[in-house]
Design a protein around this motif. Structure first.
Motif, PDB file in Angstrom:
ATOM      1  N   UNK A  44       0.851  -1.172   0.000  1.00  0.00           N
ATOM      2  CA  UNK A  44       0.000   0.000   0.000  1.00  0.00           C
ATOM      3  C   UNK A  44       0.890   1.225   0.000  1.00  0.00           C
ATOM      4  N   UNK A  45       0.633   2.159  -0.898  1.00  0.00           N
ATOM      5  CA  UNK A  45       1.492   3.326  -1.025  1.00  0.00           C
ATOM      6  C   UNK A  45       1.170   4.341   0.065  1.00  0.00           C
ATOM      7  N   UNK A  46       2.192   4.752   0.803  1.00  0.00           N
ATOM      8  CA  UNK A  46       2.002   5.758   1.837  1.00  0.00           C
ATOM      9  C   UNK A  46       1.731   7.111   1.208  1.00  0.00           C
ATOM     10  N   UNK A  47       0.941   7.935   1.902  1.00  0.00           N
ATOM     11  CA  UNK A  47       0.651   9.268   1.384  1.00  0.00           C
ATOM     12  C   UNK A  47       1.820  10.221   1.560  1.00  0.00           C
ATOM     13  N   UNK A  48       2.410  10.228   2.773  1.00  0.00           N
ATOM     14  CA  UNK A  48       3.596  11.025   3.088  1.00  0.00           C
ATOM     15  C   UNK A  48       4.601  10.107   3.783  1.00  0.00           C
ATOM     16  N   UNK A  49       5.880  10.231   3.453  1.00  0.00           N
ATOM     17  CA  UNK A  49       6.885   9.446   4.156  1.00  0.00           C
ATOM     18  C   UNK A  49       8.247  10.101   4.008  1.00  0.00           C
ATOM     19  N   UNK A 465      13.714   4.600  13.457  1.00  0.00           N
ATOM     20  CA  UNK A 465      12.729   3.642  12.945  1.00  0.00           C
ATOM     21  C   UNK A 465      12.439   2.631  14.054  1.00  0.00           C
ATOM     22  N   UNK A 466      11.184   2.586  14.503  1.00  0.00           N
ATOM     23  CA  UNK A 466      10.819   1.859  15.712  1.00  0.00           C
ATOM     24  C   UNK A 466      10.287   0.461  15.394  1.00  0.00           C
ATOM     25  N   UNK A 467      10.505  -0.495  16.315  1.00  0.00           N
ATOM     26  CA  UNK A 467      10.167  -1.890  16.037  1.00  0.00           C
ATOM     27  C   UNK A 467       8.737  -2.263  16.415  1.00  0.00           C
ATOM     28  N   UNK A 468       7.773  -1.433  16.101  1.00  0.00           N
ATOM     29  CA  UNK A 468       6.373  -1.819  16.293  1.00  0.00           C
ATOM     30  C   UNK A 468       5.551  -1.209  15.167  1.00  0.00           C
ATOM     31  N   UNK A 469       4.399  -1.818  14.912  1.00  0.00           N
ATOM     32  CA  UNK A 469       3.609  -1.393  13.776  1.00  0.00           C
ATOM     33  C   UNK A 469       4.372  -1.674  12.495  1.00  0.00           C
ATOM     34  N   UNK A 470       3.998  -0.967  11.447  1.00  0.00           N
ATOM     35  CA  UNK A 470       4.678  -1.104  10.155  1.00  0.00           C
ATOM     36  C   UNK A 470       5.123   0.278   9.703  1.00  0.00           C
ATOM     37  N   UNK A 471       6.373   0.392   9.257  1.00  0.00           N
ATOM     38  CA  UNK A 471       6.932   1.664   8.783  1.00  0.00           C
ATOM     39  C   UNK A 471       6.789   2.749   9.841  1.00  0.00           C
ATOM     40  N   UNK A 514      11.953  24.097  14.399  1.00  0.00           N
ATOM     41  CA  UNK A 514      12.021  22.757  14.978  1.00  0.00           C
ATOM     42  C   UNK A 514      10.769  21.991  14.570  1.00  0.00           C
ATOM     43  N   UNK A 515      10.941  20.735  14.158  1.00  0.00           N
ATOM     44  CA  UNK A 515       9.791  19.931  13.754  1.00  0.00           C
ATOM     45  C   UNK A 515       9.970  18.493  14.224  1.00  0.00           C
ATOM     46  N   UNK A 516       8.860  17.889  14.668  1.00  0.00           N
ATOM     47  CA  UNK A 516       8.832  16.492  15.081  1.00  0.00           C
ATOM     48  C   UNK A 516       7.762  15.776  14.262  1.00  0.00           C
ATOM     49  N   UNK A 517       8.100  14.612  13.711  1.00  0.00           N
ATOM     50  CA  UNK A 517       7.170  13.803  12.930  1.00  0.00           C
ATOM     51  C   UNK A 517       7.091  12.400  13.520  1.00  0.00           C
ATOM     52  N   UNK A 518       5.876  11.854  13.557  1.00  0.00           N
ATOM     53  CA  UNK A 518       5.671  10.462  13.947  1.00  0.00           C
ATOM     54  C   UNK A 518       4.690   9.842  12.967  1.00  0.00           C
ATOM     55  N   UNK A 519       5.023   8.641  12.481  1.00  0.00           N
ATOM     56  CA  UNK A 519       4.131   7.958  11.551  1.00  0.00           C
ATOM     57  C   UNK A 519       4.196   6.465  11.805  1.00  0.00           C
ATOM     58  N   UNK A 520       3.033   5.804  11.720  1.00  0.00           N
ATOM     59  CA  UNK A 520       2.999   4.363  11.924  1.00  0.00           C
ATOM     60  C   UNK A 520       1.729   3.781  11.333  1.00  0.00           C
ATOM     61  N   UNK A 525      -3.980  -1.547   7.399  1.00  0.00           N
ATOM     62  CA  UNK A 525      -4.887  -0.598   6.767  1.00  0.00           C
ATOM     63  C   UNK A 525      -5.061   0.709   7.503  1.00  0.00           C
ATOM     64  N   UNK A 526      -4.606   0.806   8.765  1.00  0.00           N
ATOM     65  CA  UNK A 526      -4.813   2.031   9.552  1.00  0.00           C
ATOM     66  C   UNK A 526      -3.478   2.720   9.804  1.00  0.00           C
ATOM     67  N   UNK A 527      -3.339   3.942   9.291  1.00  0.00           N
ATOM     68  CA  UNK A 527      -2.099   4.710   9.405  1.00  0.00           C
ATOM     69  C   UNK A 527      -2.349   5.989  10.189  1.00  0.00           C
ATOM     70  N   UNK A 528      -1.466   6.276  11.109  1.00  0.00           N
ATOM     71  CA  UNK A 528      -1.522   7.513  11.894  1.00  0.00           C
ATOM     72  C   UNK A 528      -0.255   8.312  11.630  1.00  0.00           C
ATOM     73  N   UNK A 529      -0.418   9.591  11.349  1.00  0.00           N
ATOM     74  CA  UNK A 529       0.716  10.501  11.164  1.00  0.00           C
ATOM     75  C   UNK A 529       0.480  11.732  12.021  1.00  0.00           C
TER      76      UNK A 529
END
Length: 675
Positions: A44-49, A465-471, A514-520, A525-529
């Motif tokens: 599944x193609x991510x929208x932002x990464x 890059x964290x070891x839970x969820x995907x990407x 300064x900017x902080x990003x989190x994505x998982x 099928x469920x992505x949070x950014x």
């Protein structure tokens, strides 16, 4: 080819192109003939990464990300990003501007597949003229970047990748309609003209319009101008058996828009001035050629040339003001590239950027430069890019611009990046600040000159890059931009002054960002950014009590949730953002609007925005409905002195928030694949 295979091939293709583009900064060899057959993994193609392999911190907005919004044009493509903030230049013309690292968009170099674009006269409306559905992806690089395309990237680069001639979509049609009567239509067709795809072409056609004037805030002015925009582009690719690639294309744009006072019965009254109107008529023609010739059989050595020409004509009026101008821009870049295995990469070249402006007189701005860039890669662990550019500016003489980019990946789960260097650009004061024409204030100072603006930007990024969820990843950025000289625009109650930073004793202009990003992907099928950005912007102005830069928001936070069912048949997308306060101009503190003084504190309020979209996908057809600005938040009284537009205090340029309320839209995307 079945859709489930294409779902994996397209992201693989996008990532492959992005990785190759690290060494192919001219964009000559970024597309291989067999690239669409690079993989058959279902994904599944991510929208932002944030790509792990990029040498510089780069945010990629993919084709899937561009579909999350109505995305009629590029200006509407950044709502899921806290890196880029998009706002209006004024409340009457529809001109849009971006901010990156707390600085105006004129300090961000805009690239069309690594060709500099949206310069000069095209900058105020350029974002409106790039249809979102023409694009495969948008790449946002922060800080100073490669010296190969010049050094106008003072805060970063935004590179647009268009749909390719080798695309396996012989026909792609999109159409949308909004409740404010804005309609949008795109027709895109890619054709391979022989079995070997030696010759291929893509035709991109676009039309959009706003057909009905609306005034929801009751100030007597249109909320959005009536407009009609046409764009047509034809891009070609020749891929020879000997490895020679030739890319060329043309693009034509015509846009007309009318904003200002609404037509009401009895107005204007006999003997009174005419209605205050802004009338914009823009025409543009662009042509380019890119040639890549391998010197060795394996392509380790090659020469490349890029030629680009743009003609821009602007006829405009703003009440009693008139501004007509023409621009001829020519860009030429000749490069030699040498790859020594996967470790060493050398690029040498010369380039010329020429701008000829015809305003009240003729102005020629030219810079001729020579550059060298060395890239070292130690596998995936370490890389360094050292660039140096020497340039002759026809008005100020010779300047050196060094740049350095470092990347270190000490472990598979961590990437550290840093970059820094110098940026230079000729200022075009009136065009860079087009909103000043939508006022009745007297313009004073050096606004007809073109000083060379000079800045240094340093910063870095750490991504885990964290070891839970995907990407799943967490990213932290810090960037500092400091100007040694800059054209300043200073608003007072009765005039707007133009002067340079160098004319102020001890003057300074800088931003800390300064900017902080989190994505998982928390589950299938469920992505949070989640993204947050804080900006400290400072700028010295004559007579100002402090040096906080006006009209720059202090922070922005974005939450994006997306859920897609099996095989992406249903896609649900939700975006919420909060936009922080900004300092207003000093004269605004005493303004009385609707019986109150909304800016008595010296700052605007923070405000939220909500977006939602639902997509239902069928075989070859996507249907979608959505809403924008669902909080219905609008900047109160965005036009100062709207009741007397020909009076001395009229000002439609002090815009900091949304001008339009809730927008509801629906659309369709039709795709015909190769069989």
């Amino acid at each position: 080819m079945k859709f489930k295979y294409l779902a994996g091939i397209l992201p693989a293709f996008a990532i492959g192109v992005s990785a190759y583009a690290q060494v192919d900064t001219a964009g000559i060899y970024g597309e291989k003939r067999d690239s669409l057959e690079a993989g058959t993994v279902v994904a599944r193609q991510a929208g932002n990464y944030l790509p792990k392999g990029k040498d510089i911190r780069t945010e990629v907005i993919t084709a899937a990300g561009l579909c999350k919004m109505a995305c009629c044009n590029l200006a509407e493509s950044f709502e899921n990003s806290a890196s880029v903030t998009v706002g209006y230049s004024d409340a009457v013309t529809g001109a849009r501007q971006i901010r990156l690292l707390g600085q105006s968009g004129v300090y961000t170099q805009m690239l069309d597949e690594n060709r500099p674009v949206m310069r000069g006269l095209s900058a105020p409306w350029g974002l409106n003229y790039v249809p979102g559905q023409w694009l495969e992806s948008i790449q946002i690089a922060k800080g100073v970047t490669s010296v190969i395309n010049g050094v106008e990237s003072m805060t970063g680069q935004i590179n647009m990748e268009h749909r390719k001639p080798t695309d396996e979509k012989p026909l792609y049609v999109t159409a949308s309609y909004m409740n404010d009567t804005k309609a949008d239509l795109n027709v895109i067709s890619a054709l391979q003209l022989d079995e070997l795809s030696t010759w291929s072409t893509v035709i991109l056609a676009h039309v959009d319009g706003n057909f009905k004037a609306m005034d929801h805030n009751g100030d007597g002015f249109m909320d959005d101008p009536r407009q009609l925009n046409f764009a047509l582009s034809n891009r070609w690719l020749y891929f020879g058996q000997d490895g020679v690639q030739v890319r060329f294309g043309v693009r034509a744009i015509q846009d007309s828009r009318t904003g200002g006072q609404m037509e009401e019965e009895g107005l204007p009254a006999p003997g009174s001035p005419a209605l205050w109107r802004s009338n914009i008529f823009n025409r543009s023609l662009n042509g380019y050629v890119k040639v890549g010739v391998p010197i060795t059989e394996n392509g380790d050595r090659s020469v490349a040339a890029v030629l680009d020409y743009t003609y821009q004509n602007l006829e405009s009026s703003f009440g009693n003001r008139r501004y007509d101008a023409g621009q001829h821009t020519a860009f030429a870049n000749l490069m030699y590239q040498n790859l020594e295995g996967d470790t060493h990469h050398f690029t040498l070249g010369i380039s010329e950027m020429l701008d000829i402006y015809n305003e009240t007189g003729r102005t020629v701005l030219s810079n001729l430069g020579a550059f060298g860039e060395y890239t070292f890669h130690d596998g995936e662990v370490f890389s360094a890019i050292v660039g140096l550019r020497g340039e002759w500016y026809n008005r100020v003489g010779f300047r050196f611009s060094p740049r350095l980019t470092l990347k270190w990946q000490p472990a598979d789960w961590m990437v550290l990046r840093a970059n820094g260097g110098r940026g230079l650009r000729y200022s075009t004061p009136l065009i860079d600040n087009i909103g000043v024409l939508s006022t009745s204030k007297e313009l004073e100072g050096d606004y007809t000159s073109h000083p060379l603006e000079d800045s240094w930007t340093f910063g870095g990024n750490a991504t885990w890059y964290l070891p839970f969820g995907s990407s799943t990843y967490v990213s932290l950025d810090y960037f500092h931009t400091r100007f040694t000289d800059q054209m300043l625009v200073d608003y007072a109650s009765d005039r707007i002054r133009f002067y340079t930073l160098g004319s102020i004793d001890g003057g300074r202009s800088f931003t800390n960002n300064v900017q902080v990003d989190f994505s998982s992907e928390l589950f299938d099928g469920f992505t949070l950014t989640l993204t947050g950005r804080y900006t400290d912007a400072r700028q010295s102005l004559l007579g100002q009590a402090d040096d906080v830069k006006p009209m720059v928001s202090k922070y922005k936070g974005v939450l994006n949730l997306q859920y897609a069912t099996h095989l992406n048949k249903w896609i649900f997308d939700f975006t919420a953002s909060v936009n922080g306060p900004c300092k207003v101009w000093d004269f605004m503190k005493d303004l009385t609007l609707d019986g109150a003084k909304p800016y008595a504190s010296g700052y605007t309020p923070a405000y939220p925005l909500l977006y939602a979209q639902v997509t239902r996908r069928f075989k070859g057809i996507d249907l979608y409905v959505g809403g924008e600005n669902l909080t219905n938040y609008r900047q109160p009284s965005p036009i100062i002195g709207a009741e007397n537009p020909f009076g001395s205090n009229f000002d439609a340029s002090c815009v900091w928030g949304p001008l339009m309320g809730i927008k509801i839209y629906g659309g369709i995307r039709l795709t015909i694949w190769k069989t």
